[in-house]
Design a protein around this motif. Structure first.
Motif, PDB file in Angstrom:
ATOM      1  N   ARG A   1       0.078   0.461  -5.689  1.00  0.00           N
ATOM      2  CA  ARG A   1       0.720   1.217  -6.770  1.00  0.00           C
ATOM      3  C   ARG A   1       1.480   0.261  -7.674  1.00  0.00           C
ATOM      4  O   ARG A   1       1.706  -0.898  -7.312  1.00  0.00           O
ATOM      5  CB  ARG A   1       1.696   2.235  -6.186  1.00  0.00           C
ATOM      6  CG  ARG A   1       1.147   3.096  -5.071  1.00  0.00           C
ATOM      7  CD  ARG A   1       0.112   4.085  -5.556  1.00  0.00           C
ATOM      8  NE  ARG A   1      -0.353   4.885  -4.413  1.00  0.00           N
ATOM      9  CZ  ARG A   1       0.239   6.018  -4.008  1.00  0.00           C
ATOM     10  NH1 ARG A   1       1.312   6.470  -4.625  1.00  0.00           N
ATOM     11  NH2 ARG A   1      -0.255   6.681  -2.984  1.00  0.00           N
TER      12      ARG A   1
ATOM     13  N   ARG B   1       4.984   7.255   2.637  1.00  0.00           N
ATOM     14  CA  ARG B   1       3.767   6.783   3.303  1.00  0.00           C
ATOM     15  C   ARG B   1       3.446   5.450   2.671  1.00  0.00           C
ATOM     16  O   ARG B   1       3.025   5.409   1.510  1.00  0.00           O
ATOM     17  CB  ARG B   1       2.618   7.767   3.079  1.00  0.00           C
ATOM     18  CG  ARG B   1       2.528   8.846   4.122  1.00  0.00           C
ATOM     19  CD  ARG B   1       1.222   9.590   4.018  1.00  0.00           C
ATOM     20  NE  ARG B   1       1.201  10.455   2.850  1.00  0.00           N
ATOM     21  CZ  ARG B   1       1.570  11.733   2.867  1.00  0.00           C
ATOM     22  NH1 ARG B   1       1.967  12.301   3.968  1.00  0.00           N
ATOM     23  NH2 ARG B   1       1.535  12.445   1.761  1.00  0.00           N
TER      24      ARG B   1
ATOM     25  N   PHE C   1      -3.974  -5.636  10.332  1.00  0.00           N
ATOM     26  CA  PHE C   1      -4.310  -6.598   9.285  1.00  0.00           C
ATOM     27  C   PHE C   1      -3.104  -7.470   8.952  1.00  0.00           C
ATOM     28  O   PHE C   1      -3.214  -8.691   8.816  1.00  0.00           O
ATOM     29  CB  PHE C   1      -4.770  -5.852   8.027  1.00  0.00           C
ATOM     30  CG  PHE C   1      -4.999  -6.740   6.839  1.00  0.00           C
ATOM     31  CD1 PHE C   1      -6.138  -7.524   6.742  1.00  0.00           C
ATOM     32  CD2 PHE C   1      -4.067  -6.791   5.808  1.00  0.00           C
ATOM     33  CE1 PHE C   1      -6.344  -8.345   5.648  1.00  0.00           C
ATOM     34  CE2 PHE C   1      -4.264  -7.605   4.705  1.00  0.00           C
ATOM     35  CZ  PHE C   1      -5.412  -8.386   4.627  1.00  0.00           C
TER      36      PHE C   1
ATOM     37  N   PRO D   1      -5.711  -7.924  -4.126  1.00  0.00           N
ATOM     38  CA  PRO D   1      -5.598  -6.467  -4.291  1.00  0.00           C
ATOM     39  C   PRO D   1      -5.913  -5.744  -2.979  1.00  0.00           C
ATOM     40  O   PRO D   1      -6.619  -6.279  -2.126  1.00  0.00           O
ATOM     41  CB  PRO D   1      -6.656  -6.153  -5.341  1.00  0.00           C
ATOM     42  CG  PRO D   1      -7.661  -7.248  -5.214  1.00  0.00           C
ATOM     43  CD  PRO D   1      -6.929  -8.460  -4.732  1.00  0.00           C
ATOM     44  N   THR D   2      -5.376  -4.566  -2.807  1.00  0.00           N
ATOM     45  CA  THR D   2      -5.675  -3.742  -1.640  1.00  0.00           C
ATOM     46  C   THR D   2      -5.976  -2.325  -2.119  1.00  0.00           C
ATOM     47  O   THR D   2      -5.659  -1.976  -3.257  1.00  0.00           O
ATOM     48  CB  THR D   2      -4.464  -3.642  -0.695  1.00  0.00           C
ATOM     49  OG1 THR D   2      -3.364  -3.098  -1.443  1.00  0.00           O
ATOM     50  CG2 THR D   2      -4.075  -4.982  -0.130  1.00  0.00           C
ATOM     51  N   VAL D   3      -6.527  -1.541  -1.243  1.00  0.00           N
ATOM     52  CA  VAL D   3      -6.641  -0.114  -1.545  1.00  0.00           C
ATOM     53  C   VAL D   3      -5.229   0.445  -1.668  1.00  0.00           C
ATOM     54  O   VAL D   3      -4.294  -0.067  -1.042  1.00  0.00           O
ATOM     55  CB  VAL D   3      -7.416   0.662  -0.458  1.00  0.00           C
ATOM     56  CG1 VAL D   3      -8.855   0.189  -0.387  1.00  0.00           C
ATOM     57  CG2 VAL D   3      -6.763   0.541   0.902  1.00  0.00           C
ATOM     58  N   ASP D   4      -5.078   1.461  -2.494  1.00  0.00           N
ATOM     59  CA  ASP D   4      -3.804   2.182  -2.597  1.00  0.00           C
ATOM     60  C   ASP D   4      -2.640   1.298  -3.052  1.00  0.00           C
ATOM     61  O   ASP D   4      -1.507   1.497  -2.630  1.00  0.00           O
ATOM     62  CB  ASP D   4      -3.465   2.828  -1.234  1.00  0.00           C
ATOM     63  CG  ASP D   4      -2.524   4.032  -1.384  1.00  0.00           C
ATOM     64  OD1 ASP D   4      -2.271   4.443  -2.535  1.00  0.00           O
ATOM     65  OD2 ASP D   4      -2.047   4.531  -0.348  1.00  0.00           O
TER      66      ASP D   4
ATOM     67  N   LYS E   1      -2.352   2.462  10.872  1.00  0.00           N
ATOM     68  CA  LYS E   1      -3.682   1.901  11.091  1.00  0.00           C
ATOM     69  C   LYS E   1      -3.917   0.591  10.332  1.00  0.00           C
ATOM     70  O   LYS E   1      -4.853  -0.130  10.631  1.00  0.00           O
ATOM     71  CB  LYS E   1      -4.748   2.920  10.726  1.00  0.00           C
ATOM     72  CG  LYS E   1      -4.883   3.969  11.811  1.00  0.00           C
ATOM     73  CD  LYS E   1      -5.951   4.960  11.514  1.00  0.00           C
ATOM     74  CE  LYS E   1      -6.045   5.962  12.655  1.00  0.00           C
ATOM     75  NZ  LYS E   1      -6.553   7.240  12.195  1.00  0.00           N
ATOM     76  N   TRP E   2      -3.096   0.315   9.341  1.00  0.00           N
ATOM     77  CA  TRP E   2      -3.280  -0.940   8.596  1.00  0.00           C
ATOM     78  C   TRP E   2      -2.524  -2.097   9.227  1.00  0.00           C
ATOM     79  O   TRP E   2      -2.660  -3.239   8.807  1.00  0.00           O
ATOM     80  CB  TRP E   2      -2.798  -0.769   7.149  1.00  0.00           C
ATOM     81  CG  TRP E   2      -3.582   0.232   6.393  1.00  0.00           C
ATOM     82  CD1 TRP E   2      -3.154   1.436   5.915  1.00  0.00           C
ATOM     83  CD2 TRP E   2      -4.963   0.133   5.996  1.00  0.00           C
ATOM     84  NE1 TRP E   2      -4.171   2.089   5.263  1.00  0.00           N
ATOM     85  CE2 TRP E   2      -5.288   1.318   5.302  1.00  0.00           C
ATOM     86  CE3 TRP E   2      -5.953  -0.845   6.180  1.00  0.00           C
ATOM     87  CZ2 TRP E   2      -6.552   1.557   4.781  1.00  0.00           C
ATOM     88  CZ3 TRP E   2      -7.223  -0.597   5.658  1.00  0.00           C
ATOM     89  CH2 TRP E   2      -7.515   0.583   4.971  1.00  0.00           C
TER      90      TRP E   2
ATOM     91  N   GLN F   1       0.862  -1.184   0.000  1.00  0.00           N
ATOM     92  CA  GLN F   1       0.000   0.000   0.000  1.00  0.00           C
ATOM     93  C   GLN F   1       0.899   1.235   0.000  1.00  0.00           C
ATOM     94  O   GLN F   1       1.941   1.256   0.659  1.00  0.00           O
ATOM     95  CB  GLN F   1      -0.899   0.033   1.249  1.00  0.00           C
ATOM     96  CG  GLN F   1      -1.929  -1.074   1.264  1.00  0.00           C
ATOM     97  CD  GLN F   1      -2.708  -1.109   2.567  1.00  0.00           C
ATOM     98  OE1 GLN F   1      -2.628  -2.076   3.323  1.00  0.00           O
ATOM     99  NE2 GLN F   1      -3.470  -0.055   2.849  1.00  0.00           N
TER     100      GLN F   1
ATOM    101  N   GLN G   1       1.405   4.896   8.180  1.00  0.00           N
ATOM    102  CA  GLN G   1       0.187   4.157   7.817  1.00  0.00           C
ATOM    103  C   GLN G   1      -0.124   3.109   8.873  1.00  0.00           C
ATOM    104  O   GLN G   1      -0.597   2.013   8.558  1.00  0.00           O
ATOM    105  CB  GLN G   1       0.353   3.477   6.447  1.00  0.00           C
ATOM    106  CG  GLN G   1       0.304   4.455   5.295  1.00  0.00           C
ATOM    107  CD  GLN G   1       0.011   3.790   3.958  1.00  0.00           C
ATOM    108  OE1 GLN G   1       0.018   2.575   3.835  1.00  0.00           O
ATOM    109  NE2 GLN G   1      -0.238   4.609   2.953  1.00  0.00           N
TER     110      GLN G   1
END
Lengths: 412, 467
Positions: free
Chosen positions: B425, B379, B404, B420-423, B400-401, B372, B398
């Protein structure tokens, strides 16, 4: 399990005064697909895990297109989603920018320094109860207090506040799932669209004005901010301020009202708070667990299949996280249905968790703490006029529409 | 009083037993509180070699150096009264396992029914004693260290040299820059934090330092510190033949475990710590577990099921708290009621305006993937893989992740993560080598050390590499 109509029962207004038995029923299957499509998650750890799971998206553009059509989700071509409905990195950037004038690290004293102003507003509203034997806590206190605060914080002129309330109510109602005929649904969407357009037009004028002559408010700060991040565009400022306005209008009102309702149902606790004002800090946390102002988060979807609690939530599904059910999960909280104002280890989901945790929580906490302490301190012999009180329509942002309180007099 | 036996006398131990805790810092204090919390009403003695009440160390390299908190204001908040006899400013010097007795530096002795050892670590000093004594040469471990360093930094030295760019060194360099002081950082490895987080993340840390104006020299060792006639530090000689004029040098070459006082005790104690089982009971040198000596905090090394049951030593704040709670509980519980200490390693650091957090054991990782965010934006979240499973993760701003990824580690999830994850790249499509230095080279860096399967650990020792 027979999910038959469980969701429908939860959204059914007849159950609004006490959805908790339904949530208990729901928790028997931690993750379940409702017959209408969404996956409901109701147990504490499953909700907690999903809130920190980077495979869960808050951006409904990731919904399976069929699902999106079936729930009537639509894009507003003029107004993109606010950060509550975006994923990182866009969410993070906008939230950081919104946070610059609001909280640490750049503005660590902003909320703290509002204390005096909050005290004054509260004192003024309670003074207004004088010479009355009965009040409606919602209309006379719980609504005007946070609304005045959010308008001052953002920098909305007082004379415009009334128009704001109408817009905010219309938009807030739209977070509820829509049942009914296509025509009814379309009519409601139409109303929401209109309110958003009008509010957006008003705000963009105001932001332009603040850009030219800034004041000490958040709109001015956002309009003139210079930081390492790319600045907010005008549209982003508008969507962000709408978000903060709605949140400021529609959540703390329930926290305060639910708070007084709970205290009046638990006179021993009310007495303890009157004798010991410090109790208010853990008490508000317990309230956020016991009667959370946001009962569930219906705006999530999956980027991929997620296996959780023996169920696979498929990619693109609609996911509802029932925070209020997780908050009463006996696997996490002993005696979950008891209101214990000094409960230990109270990591509730009342403000959600993870990157989307409540942006305004420091302010909401302070507002509720001041409001409950002062109401309890000043109102002599308060009594509920009816129990349960009449509730607002909204199942997501749940709270009483009116709360009649009779009393003998006011203390200074 | 006769020693309390294990069989049938547990109630007496809980009621009127004698418990001695050697080491009065975070782990010692939390253990004492847990003992009382769980109903221990006997006598409790806390032994600490420092004269201070238990205090918190993380602020010493951050808020204290930045002038935000005085060095003597980091006292640990108390969870509850512990009703202990405090023997502060007196080090323990010996242990007689058979007699159940601890010897103290003032000649006195303490008898115990249960002993908890939480003596922690100390800063590894500059190896050249005469140079280490120069005025201006510091280490940073105790609040007295922090007070002295803070005083010197406040006097506005022309340049500060930080020797070793692990977490402590990097945080000190960050504080110096924030105070507007010129700083040179000398790091033997290829980048800062390389021992703890590997070369890929180390490059990000290097860029942060340089952007903040640190004169960062990597692949360099300090070969000598030179003083003037009055014994004040004047300059440092580096292995590339250059010389840096400095008034202050902070030696950040990692830590040494405080186990010397146990050298001939018969306990399985060595330079890597004191071996104990998952229930925090110490092993003796024969590899037999004791039942009345317990260990917690930085000085403990215990087998961890997530990492092949290798012994793991951790210099982590959270580990000290969790280990102390488990040790205290087990000290006064019957064997069936004991709990294992299987805390997943995790730590944090704040430097150059960035919050760094990690879980798992990054130095075990062969490969790393940025799942991420982006390294260049500083970040990001990255996962480390070892033999096809997720073994660790690190976040820059980051955090807060991180929970997980902790679950992925605890479930031995496959690496690279196949979802897949959010953010995500483009740089997050493929794993790359994590870039850890050869583990056989001694390093200031890792705050997590795996040290094999043997409870006795007398062969491993640290030898400073001469340039």
């Amino acid at each position: 399990m027979t999910s038959v109509a469980l969701l429908r029962q939860i959204t059914d207004y007849a159950n609004r005064h006490d959805p908790y038995p339904l949530y208990a029923e729901l928790r028997r299957t931690p993750v379940v697909q409702d017959e209408t499509g969404p996956y409901l998650v109701s147990t504490y750890w499953e909700i907690h895990h999903l809130l920190h799971d980077p495979r869960l998206s808050s951006d409904l553009r990731n919904l399976n297109p069929e699902v999106a059509r079936s729930i009537g989700h639509e894009e507003d071509p003029n107004l993109p989603p606010a950060f509550i409905r975006l994923d990182p990195p866009e969410h993070d950037r906008l939230r950081r920018l919104a946070n610059r004038p609001f909280g640490p690290p750049h503005s660590p004293r902003r909320v703290y320094e509002m204390r005096g102003e909050l005290d004054e507003i509260v004192a003024g509203l309670i003074d207004g109860f004088r010479d009355r034997g009965q009040i409606d806590l919602v209309d006379d206190f719980s609504y005007p207090f946070p609304v005045t605060v959010i308008c001052r914080l953002l920098g909305i002129p007082r004379e415009d506040e009334t128009r704001f309330h109408a817009w905010a109510d219309t938009i807030a109602a739209s977070v509820d799932p829509v049942h009914g005929t296509d025509e009814e649904r379309e009519a409601r969407l139409q109303g929401v669209r209109q309110a958003r357009t009008d509010l957006a037009a008003f705000l963009s004028d105001l932001i332009e004005e603040r850009r030219r002559s800034p004041r000490d408010d958040m709109l001015s700060a956002m309009a003139t901010s210079h930081g390492p991040d790319a600045e907010m565009s005008l549209v982003e400022m508008v969507t962000t301020s709408i978000l903060l306005l709605i949140a400021g209008h529609e959540t703390t009102v329930n926290l305060i009202t639910n708070g007084m309702l709970t205290l009046l149902r638990n006179p021993d606790v009310l007495k303890r708070l009157r004798d010991d004002h410090d109790l208010v800090v853990p008490l508000v946390e317990e309230l956020l667990r016991f009667e959370p102002p946001v009962q569930l988060l219906p705006q999530k979807t999956t980027l991929t299949d997620i296996d959780i609690a023996g169920t696979t939530i498929p990619k693109g599904a609609q996911v509802w996280l029932v925070l209020a059910a997780g908050n009463r999960d006996p696997q996490r909280f002993p005696n979950p249905d008891r209101f214990i104002p000094d409960r230990a280890d109270n990591q509730h989901l009342g403000f959600s968790s993870g990157v989307h945790n409540c942006f305004g929580s420091p302010l909401a906490r302070l507002e509720a703490q001041i409001a409950l302490t002062e109401l309890v301190r000043r109102i002599d012999n308060p009594r509920l006029v009816e129990d349960p009180p009449p509730y607002r329509q909204n199942a997501v942002l749940r709270g009483p529409r009116h709360l009649g309180i009779a009393f003998d007099g006011l203390r200074q | 009083m006769l020693p309390v036996s294990l069989d049938g006398s547990l109630e007496r131990l809980r009621r009127e037993g004698r418990i001695v805790i050697v080491g009065a810092s975070l782990a010692g204090l939390r253990a004492a509180e847990t003992l009382r919390e769980e109903g221990f009403t006997g006598t409790l003695t806390m032994v600490g070699d420092e004269p201070h009440e238990p205090y918190d160390r993380p602020p010493l390299s951050k808020q204290v150096l930045l002038d935000r908190v005085p060095a003597d204001h980091t006292k640990l908040p108390r969870r509850r009264p512990v009703d202990a006899e405090w023997r502060l400013g007196v080090a323990a010097t010996g242990l007689d396992l058979a007699a159940r007795r601890v010897r103290l530096a003032d000649g006195s002795e303490l008898d115990y029914d249960r002993l908890l050892i939480t003596t922690g670590v100390r800063a590894r000093p500059w190896p050249q004693e005469l140079e280490a004594e120069l005025d201006g040469v510091f280490v940073l471990r105790t609040s007295d260290d922090a007070a002295q360093l803070h005083r010197r930094l406040s006097a506005g030295p022309r340049r500060v040299l930080v020797i070793g760019a692990g977490f402590a060194g990097s945080e000190i360099a960050s504080a110096c820059r924030e105070r507007g002081l010129d700083v040179t950082v000398a790091e033997r490895g290829a980048a800062p934090l390389v021992g703890a987080l590997g070369g890929v993340v180390g490059e990000v840390a290097a860029a942060m330092q340089r952007e903040a104006g640190v004169d960062l020299r990597c692949g360099i060792t300090v070969t000598g510190l030179e003083g003037d006639a009055a014994g004040r530090l004047r300059c440092a000689h580096l292995s590339d033949g250059s010389k840096v004029e400095v008034e202050v040098a902070v030696v950040c070459l990692g830590a040494t475990r405080n186990t010397e006082w146990l050298a001939d005790s018969g306990l399985g104690a060595g330079p890597r710590g004191i071996a104990c089982d998952a229930g925090c009971r110490a092993f003796d040198v024969r590899g037999i577990v004791t039942d009345d000596v317990f260990v917690a905090g930085d000085v403990a090394r215990s087998p961890h099921p997530l990492f092949g049951y290798q012994f793991l030593s951790l210099e982590h704040w959270g580990n000290a708290v969790a280990g102390a709670e488990v040790a205290a509980h087990n000290m006064i519980s019957a064997s069936a009621d004991r709990r294992p200490h299987i805390w997943t390693p995790s730590f944090w650091s704040a430097q150059f305006g960035v919050n760094i957090k990690s879980v798992g054991v990054p130095p075990m990782g062969d490969e790393i993937i940025v799942t991420q965010g982006s390294l260049s934006e500083r970040r990001f979240t990255a996962a480390y893989g070892h033999h096809g499973r997720v073994i660790a993760a690190v976040t820059f701003d980051q955090a807060k992740w991180l929970g997980f990824y902790q679950h992925l580690i605890e479930r031995a999830a496959p690496f690279p993560p196949d979802f897949p994850t959010v953010d995500r790249r483009p740089e997050g499509r493929h794993p790359v080598p994590a870039g850890f230095p050869d583990p056989s080279l001694p390093s200031h860096g890792p705050t997590v050390t795996l040290s094999g399967h043997s409870p006795s650990d007398r062969r491993i020792s640290f030898t400073p590499l001469r340039a």
